[in-house]
Structure formats: structure tokens, C-alpha cells
Design an enzyme around this catalytic site. Sequence first.
Site, short mmCIF file in Angstrom:
data_model
loop_
_atom_site.label_atom_id
_atom_site.label_comp_id
_atom_site.label_asym_id
_atom_site.label_seq_id
_atom_site.Cartn_x
_atom_site.Cartn_y
_atom_site.Cartn_z
N CYS A 368 0.86 -1.17 0.00
CA CYS A 368 0.00 0.00 0.00
C CYS A 368 0.90 1.22 0.00
O CYS A 368 1.98 1.20 0.58
CB CYS A 368 -0.88 0.04 1.25
SG CYS A 368 -2.17 -1.20 1.21
N ILE A 369 0.45 2.26 -0.63
CA ILE A 369 1.25 3.47 -0.66
C ILE A 369 0.31 4.66 -0.54
O ILE A 369 -0.75 4.68 -1.15
CB ILE A 369 2.12 3.53 -1.94
CG1 ILE A 369 3.01 4.76 -1.95
CG2 ILE A 369 1.28 3.44 -3.19
CD1 ILE A 369 4.14 4.69 -2.97
N LEU A 370 0.71 5.58 0.30
CA LEU A 370 -0.20 6.72 0.54
C LEU A 370 0.58 7.96 0.93
O LEU A 370 1.48 7.91 1.77
CB LEU A 370 -1.16 6.37 1.69
CG LEU A 370 -2.03 7.53 2.19
CD1 LEU A 370 -3.15 7.81 1.20
CD2 LEU A 370 -2.61 7.24 3.56
N GLN A 376 -0.68 16.08 -0.01
CA GLN A 376 -0.72 15.66 -1.41
C GLN A 376 -0.46 16.83 -2.35
O GLN A 376 -0.54 17.98 -1.96
CB GLN A 376 -2.07 15.01 -1.73
CG GLN A 376 -2.14 13.58 -1.21
CD GLN A 376 -3.50 12.95 -1.37
OE1 GLN A 376 -4.42 13.58 -1.88
NE2 GLN A 376 -3.63 11.72 -0.91
N ARG A 377 -0.16 16.47 -3.57
CA ARG A 377 0.11 17.44 -4.64
C ARG A 377 1.34 18.30 -4.33
O ARG A 377 1.40 19.47 -4.68
CB ARG A 377 -1.10 18.36 -4.88
CG ARG A 377 -2.33 17.60 -5.31
CD ARG A 377 -3.45 18.53 -5.66
NE ARG A 377 -4.71 17.83 -5.60
CZ ARG A 377 -5.13 16.97 -6.54
NH1 ARG A 377 -4.40 16.75 -7.59
NH2 ARG A 377 -6.29 16.38 -6.41
N GLY A 379 4.48 16.60 -4.57
CA GLY A 379 5.60 15.83 -5.09
C GLY A 379 6.11 14.76 -4.14
O GLY A 379 7.10 14.09 -4.43
N TYR A 380 5.43 14.60 -3.01
CA TYR A 380 5.90 13.58 -2.05
C TYR A 380 5.66 12.17 -2.58
O TYR A 380 6.44 11.25 -2.30
CB TYR A 380 5.20 13.75 -0.71
CG TYR A 380 5.71 14.90 0.12
CD1 TYR A 380 7.05 14.99 0.46
CD2 TYR A 380 4.85 15.89 0.58
CE1 TYR A 380 7.51 16.04 1.23
CE2 TYR A 380 5.31 16.95 1.35
CZ TYR A 380 6.64 17.01 1.67
OH TYR A 380 7.11 18.04 2.44
N GLU A 402 1.72 -3.58 -5.77
CA GLU A 402 0.68 -4.58 -5.73
C GLU A 402 -0.58 -4.04 -6.39
O GLU A 402 -0.90 -2.85 -6.26
CB GLU A 402 0.40 -4.96 -4.27
CG GLU A 402 -0.59 -6.08 -4.13
CD GLU A 402 -0.74 -6.55 -2.68
OE1 GLU A 402 0.21 -6.39 -1.91
OE2 GLU A 402 -1.81 -7.07 -2.36
#
Lengths: 518, 614
Positions: A368-370, A376-377, A379-380, A402
Site C-alpha cells: 500500500c502506498i499513501l 498531497q500534490r 511531489g511527495y 501490488e
Amino acid sequence: MAPRNDVKDGAHGSDEPKAESGYATLATLRIGVKAMVEKDGVKRKAEILSMQTRKGRPTFYVHYEEFNKRLDEWVAAERLDLSQEVEWPAPDKSEAKSKQKTAQSKAQQVSKAESRAQPSRSHKRPRSATATRETSETPVDFSVKPSRRPSQQGGKENRDPTVTVATEDIGGTPQPEDESTFDLVDMQEASIAAKAAPNHAPYSREEEIEKLRTGGSMTQNQTEISRVRNFERIQMGRYEIEPWYFSPYPAEFTDCDLVYICETCLCYFGGSTQFIRHRKKCTLLHPPGNEIYRDDNVSFFEIDGRRQRTWCRNLCLLSKLFLDHKTLYYDVDPFLFYCMTFRSEHGHHLVGYFSKEKECGEGYNVACILTLPQHQRKGYGKLLIQFSYELSKIENKLGSPEKPLSDLGLLGYRAYWQEVIVDLLVEREVDGAPMISVEDLGQALAMTTNDVLHTLQNLNMLRYNNKNHVIVLTDAAIAQKERQKAKESVKGRRVIEADRMSGWRPPVFAASARTWNW
Amino acid sequence: MSTTRASNARLVRQRKLNTKQGLRIIRESEIEEQADDEGQRHIQQVETGVEKGEEIEYHLQAVINASNAAALGAKPAGAQSYIPTPEASRAKGVKYDELYPKVFKEPATYIRFSSTVEDCIPVAYCMNDNDAAFLSKLNDGKDADGRDRKGADKLSQCSEDTFEEVMNFFEETSARMQPFANVDNAPILSLEEMEQSVQEDDDRVSAEAHKWLKPVYKYWVLRKGSRPLMPSIKVRVLDTASDADDADPYVCFRRREVRQTRKTRGRDAQVVEKLKKLRLELEQSRQLVQLVVQREHLNKENLETSRKVFEQRKQLKEVKISKGIVGDKGDDEELLVNQKPMIKIKSRQDTAQGQRPATIRIRSGGDRSAPDNDLPLLDDFRAEAEQFVANTIEARKEQHKKWNQHWVDETKYPITPPLEESDPMLKWANFPPTGLYPTPPPSLPSRSSQEGDTGDVDMKDAPPPPEAEADAQPGASFDEPDHIFHMPGTYPPSGAEAYDAPKRDAHPACRLRYGRGGRYYLESRKRKPRGQISSGVVSDSDSDDDYGPEYFPVSEHIIFDYRATLNSRPTRPEGVAGSEPRQRPLSSGEQSAMAGAGGHGHPAMQQVAAGGAG
């Protein structure tokens, strides 16, 4: 929207029972009804997932068709357009036809009762956003209801006529020509074969849980897909965030207007008094693991789910608020969590994370990636993705995220893949060695061959010229690279500097640590 | 359209892409325009990896289409499309600096950290508004239900931390004692049970918190439901196979079943090895325990015996009293109790048994454990002892004369043995002193006499040839301990006797005498004629079989070499040395001398010695 559905229904033929439609009043509305709801000035078809009476006025939790579930929301009755016909939910096949009429009136009462005891009954509700969508798009699945999910991968799906129809309907853009598809299917199959493609056949819920149990996967639990969001807002650090999806935080919090989440230990509190008291005691200043990377902007911490069970559970609960295809069905033990933070005098602030199976049979390097919504927005996401590939490079493995990806995940990965591949190609071109195979590209970037192909095809860079396949650095790709460069020259370039994590070694786990039971 | 497609397909039947083959990187301008250009005018529909159901979502499609269009060379349309997400904004009115104080100092090195969340939060329970209200009431001296609390003045103010600690204690204790309270509706724990739990483990609650247990308990009971007060996630508590909670969306983080490992021969072997090792270790520990049990049994027996001894003595004392026997002052006390002074008496007894005073020191340790002799008559012993000493000295003198009468010391430059050499002597001196040990070792003719146990007085023939010694070396090192710990009264294996007997018949021309301090003396027989050997011997190992050893004159430096080897090889093989003394024909005089010396020989001799002394 409505006409589009009609077309689809037509295309699917007579085996799909035509949705009953008719006029409704506020009183006859019930869960499962699809009505036109105003969204940002446009009327969209939406399904009612839940109903509540707030301050004496009925409110409806609606899912807009063809919108992501994160845009589901509570709307007041005024936003429902009852001047148009609504679609009544199709009766369950198990229900006898004769019961249908009485059921309709009964269901009204039931749904009212249910709406008060919302969390506990949601699993009983067979009608769910996804299930409904499935039934309308893949009619074959209709009889099996929520225990099915559409197959998601594999070249063969491309030839499925119903899917092709659907994409043509929606896209409105030129569709692939059959003959080119043919060859690409070949290509894909070749690369998929190299990757030991998983079984794409739709499977039942039991099978799915079995797969979760034995596969170590962290995504997708059918029963959790269709939940009504349980939190209205959360406060974390300086930010107030609207959750996107349901997350199995304690049911007691469902009534809270605002849930407080400690920025460092990620513990959750229903009231500000409790939260303030907690902050007085909490001594954690950074994620509870080893820092494995640090540059001027960010740090990465590596955390073992088995050793930091509470923290990792908290992290999963939090991220479930923003990840639809994440399951918390099983525990966090078989995962490592790589958490990205930025620093201040207050401590380390969590920006995002990705989890990774300690031992992944499918060769995924990310489960999982978050990036947390408040970050957000910026560039992280790209940094997170890059970091995951840097780990794979050190491990000397090819990695891939995945599946299924979320919409945002797909875009994030595509952007990253495009950037690194185009960069590498340009570099090769400048070096004066303009030959490279797809596999070499993958090796250099720790990407699977399939992902390289995916990217090249998607950017229309893989072409046939003079009876040979060639990689074309398209003008569009170059232009995108220039734009990116311009942006970086203004905002500064953020990359993972691989030499700063030279001390990292892939963690090795004893057999006892790899087993999943406690 | 369909016809065009078909023709295109025929025209450019593409080869399959080989992913291993190098592909040329070119710019768009370099592409040769082709007839099937149209076929390359769109993006292949590639597998996105997104769920089919979501792939068609409006916003995603918009973005994908835009990027596809861009890839095909279209100008990017004004506003970039994006996927809308719910709001995440700066919260208003958050006192961030208060909540998160600026206390972080960045360490120079990468952080390494292994404390858990629980470690970092000392008390998990956090007060809510109700708690705060109750606490202020409590500190005003009111009860949970608003009445005045008795004895309120005695208690000072309850701090928030203490309150939380108390609540936390209640919560933890009830969770610990009734883990399934939410299932089986267990009654709430009483205050007494809580107090009991405190007593079980003092660390649970600080002293301060302990004071507040009672006042807070009532309040806790009021708030207590079946669920913990601090909301927690639902984890499957009961590890049931039922699917009851499968559908419950709030149950999460189930434990996984163990993944089956594949069964292979190698793994089987590993497992077998592990099991064997485990079994062995268990067996060993079992034996240890058994030995401990045995020891304790012996200890018990010992105690019982001591008690019996005591009682018997007591009886004796009573008998003495009733018979009117008056002993020395303090005699009666000594009878009853094994006091320290008893040891003194014991040593005196030892002396009486014919010890030289010098040996008492060595002995005393052993004597302490020796069984007590009842009612020895001290004076008798003393007299006996003195007599014995005198006799022994006389006998010794005689003995020495006899040994030496035919021998002359030929040692030219006595070599003091190296330090190691003295080791056997020291060990020998510590020889288990159970038996009688009349003298410090007299000049021992050889080490073999130590090894044998015919007596401490013994002679040895010419030293064995160096080759033989060299041959025997390997055995020597491990044989040695046998002799050091050799118990008096045991015999060396008798099997060797017959074999070695003939050798003994020869009259040796010289002997190596093993003197005090580990010195060797090379002595030659006085009457042995004609200087067959004057300065040393070397004999062939084979010649052992010959009755008359052959002697060869050797030069002096060889002798010194030889002696050096003697020094560096302190031990001799048992096969030869151990049996030697027994086979040596002893003259009757010698025999009696030995008996008189009462060396550490076999018990029979000891008896003779003792008897002689007595």
C-alpha cells in the site's frame, strides 16, 4: 449519464433485468434507489446508500455513478431531483417475485430502522455501490452479487466484448484498432508469462479471504469496499481532513463530529479533552523505528509490523481512511512500513508511507502506498515511489506495486515511470549509445518488464519502424520533461539521493519472525 | 473501417517484440512515415492495474484521455485535468505549539529506535470531559453522586495524572481478570478484588494512586460498561473458527494462520536433528535434577545421622551422669556438640596416629570430614604417637641405609628440574590423605614408584632408552592423571605382571633416583664391576627383551642431552612404569623396610604399619 446507461443496458442484451423506474417521493425513497442528485451544479445519477434524519430533516448518503467513492457524501433532500424518474433497486434473485411488492413497503421501515444503527447493519445490506456497478456493467456477475468481483488483469480481458463496449462508450476517444491490439496482446502475454500471472478468474469471497490469508496481500476486501464513511472529519496535526472511505476505527467514534489523531503515535481520540491529555503524556517524536534515510527535506523510517504492532495498526487504520483497496482483515505482522517524514522543531511529521511484504511471492515491492491528503500534490508521492524502487535496487530485485492500483496510484506511478524512463532514454541518447532493450530499461530502474512495456506503450513510444521495433522519444515526452525541468528550477528538485541510504541492508527475518501467527 | 483494418493487418504483420533485444532510441522526426501510420495514431489500451469497476470512473478517464491525447501529439488543453479529492485544510484554532511542543533536537546520526507506542505513553487512559467534571468535584470533597465525601480533608488534591493512573489501573485490571467481559457479561470487579490485585503486584499502582482507589472506584463503576472506556479497535479475541465476525467490518487485524512450509527430505532431517538435540538436552537436565535430588537425599541422611549421633551422645552423657563419671571440664559440652575445638582434638588424634607434625597441615582438611572417633584417650594416643614417630624415624634411617648401601651417587651436575617438573611432586603431596601417610616422600627412586602403589620407597632400573620413551609419549600425557588421582589401596592391572616379569631379573647397574624437589640422581651400583658404564647408558628399545642389558660407553654431551630430554619429558608410559615396581624383586629387608615406613601402599601394609606402631 442516463442515456449512457440505457445504451449499456441495451448492449448487454435481455438477460439483465431492466431496472424498474418510476417517480418517487421523499417518503418512498429507500436504500438502493438511484436518483438524480445535483453535484457541483450538474445533475448526476447517484445511488442512495444510507439515510438518516438529521435535525429533523432527512439526509441521504449517495454514491455518484462513475465517480470515485471518495466523493460519496451526505446530501440534503433538496439536492435530490425527484422530478425525474428514479430507478428502483432490482430485486434480489433469491427473493421470490411474489414477495417483491410487500418487500418494497417493508423495506422502507427496515431501512429507517437500519439507518439509526448504521454501522452494525451495513454488512447485512447486500446492495452496495460496487456491487451495483458490477451488475450494471458485467451482467454475467449479476446472480452472484457482492461475492464476486470483476477480474482485473490479464491480456485476455482486452478481448472481452462487453468491456470493449463499455470503454468505447465512456472514453469517447478513438479506440484501439483490432489489429494493433492483437499484437500488443501478444506482447503483454509474453511479459505476463514471464511474471507468472496470477489467476484472473473471478473468485468468491471465501477464496478471496483464503488468498488474503495465504498470500499476505493487504488489498481488497469485498465486504469493506462499500461502506459508508464512518468519520466526518479528522484532525491531525495542524490539519482537518475529510476522510475518503470507511475505516474500522472503534464504532464509538461514529458519533463524533471530529476525531483527533495524534500526529506522532497516530492514536485516536473522540474528544479534545482526551486528546489534549494524551498530548501531555505522549513522548513519541518520530515514527518508532530506525531512520534509514535523511536528506535536507525528508527522512525515512523503517518499521517492522511485528515489533511495532500498535503503531502500525494505527497507521493502517489511518491510511484506510484514504485507501479504498486496503484491507485490515489480517494483522500487520508480515509487513514492513517505510514512513516518510519531514522535520521541524516539533519533531518528525508523517507525510506518507508505503508498506511492503517482508517476503512477497509475487515480487511486489509496495503493498500500500499513501501520501496523507494534507500533503498531497507536493511531489511527495513521487519520492515515496522512488524510494521503493531504490530499495529494490539495493535488494537487486525488480519491483512493482501490488494490484489493484487506485486511480491516484495509477497516475502517480505513471508519472514516475514516465519521468525515469524518459530521463534514462535521453541520457542514453546523449551518451551516443541509442540502443536499449526493454529488459535493460527495467534492470536499470528496478522496474518489471511489464511496467516498462506498460509505460512505453502508454506514451506511444514503442513503435514499429522499418520492420523493427523502436523506442521513440516522442515530442510529447520531451515536452513533458521540459515542463518538469522548468517546474523544478522554480520549486527545487526533490529526489531520493541513493548514496544517503548506503547503510541500508534488506532486513533478514528468521523463520520464526516470518510466520504470521502471534 | 473494417476493410482498412484488415488490409493494414496484412501489410504490417509485426514481429513479436523481444524484450531482451536492444531497441534503437530515435526521435519522432526520424520515423519514416508508413502506410499504417494510422494504426499508431492511438494509444494501446494497456492494462492499468486499476479495478475495472473504477477504471471507468469519470475523473480518471478524463486524466487518462488527456494524457493519451498529449502522447499522441495534441496540445495540452488549457486546464490540467485532475482527480478531485475531499478537502484537507488547515484546522482553525489548533494550538499546535501547545499540543506539540518544540522539543525535538535532530541527532547527528540516523535515529535508531525500538520503543513501542505503549512504552512512550506511560498511562494509556486519558480523561474526557466527564472525568474532568468528576475530578473537580472530587477535589472539592464531593462524591461521585454529589454527596460530601467522608474524610475528604485527609486526602489532598487528586492530580489529573493520578486520576488517570487509577482509572487506567481499573481498566487494565478488569481487562486482565475478565478478558471476555463483553461476551459473557461478567460482573464488574469489586473494590476488594482490585485491592487484592494491587497487593499481588505492588508496581501496578503508585502509592499516591493507591490512596485514591476507593474514591474513584465508585465513579468508575458508574461509567463502566462492557466495553473498555477508552475505545479500542475490535480484534478477534476468541480464536474461534466461526465466521461470526467475518462480516463485521469493525473487526480487523485478525491473526493469520501459519503458512505451511513445504515438506522436504532436508527439512525432515533438520527436524530430526533438532528433536534429537532437544531430547538429549532434556535428558541432561533430567539427570541434573536427579543428581540434585540425590544430593539432597544424602544431605538429609547426613542430617539424620548427625542427629542420631547427637542423641546417642546425649544418652551417653546421661549415663555418665547417672554413673557419676566426671570428665574434664567442658568435656560434656564437647560430647554433645561438634564444636570448633573438636577439630583441635582431632588433629591431636592424628598426630597420635603417627603423623609427623609437618603433614598435619596437609591433612587437616580431610580430617575434619573424617568420622568422629568416640572417646579416644588422649594420653594413650600421645604416647603411641611419639613412639610411632620414633620408630618410624629409626626404620627410615635403616631403610635409607639399605637402599644406598650398594649405590654411589654419580650425578655430576645435578639439574634442578624445570618448574613443571615439580608439579607431579606437588600433586603427589596433595594426595588424598585418607590413609596413613607416615612420611613426606622419601627420596623416590623414580616416578614409577609414585605411579605404582607398592610403597613410596622404590627403586628403578636404568632409565628406559629414549626411543622407547619417545614411542610411549602419546600415551603418557593422558595416563598421568590416573596416577595422580590414584587411590591407595587399589592395584594396577595385574595382567601386566606376567609380561614384564623377566625384565626384573636383571640387576640394574644404575638407577635414577628421584629426590626431593624433583631432583634426579643418577646412581650406579657400587659393586657392579668394571665400569661397563661410567657416564651413562643408552640401550636399544629392542634390547628390553634381553636379560642382560648391554651397556655402551657414550660421550658426555650425549648424556647431558639425554638428561635434558628426561627433564623435558616428565611422564612415562603407564604400561612400563605402572607395572615396574611390582615386578622388581624385593629383598625381604626392603619389604619390611617398606612396611615399616608404612607408605601409601595397599591397606594390608598400612595395617602392618599401624599394627607395628600400636
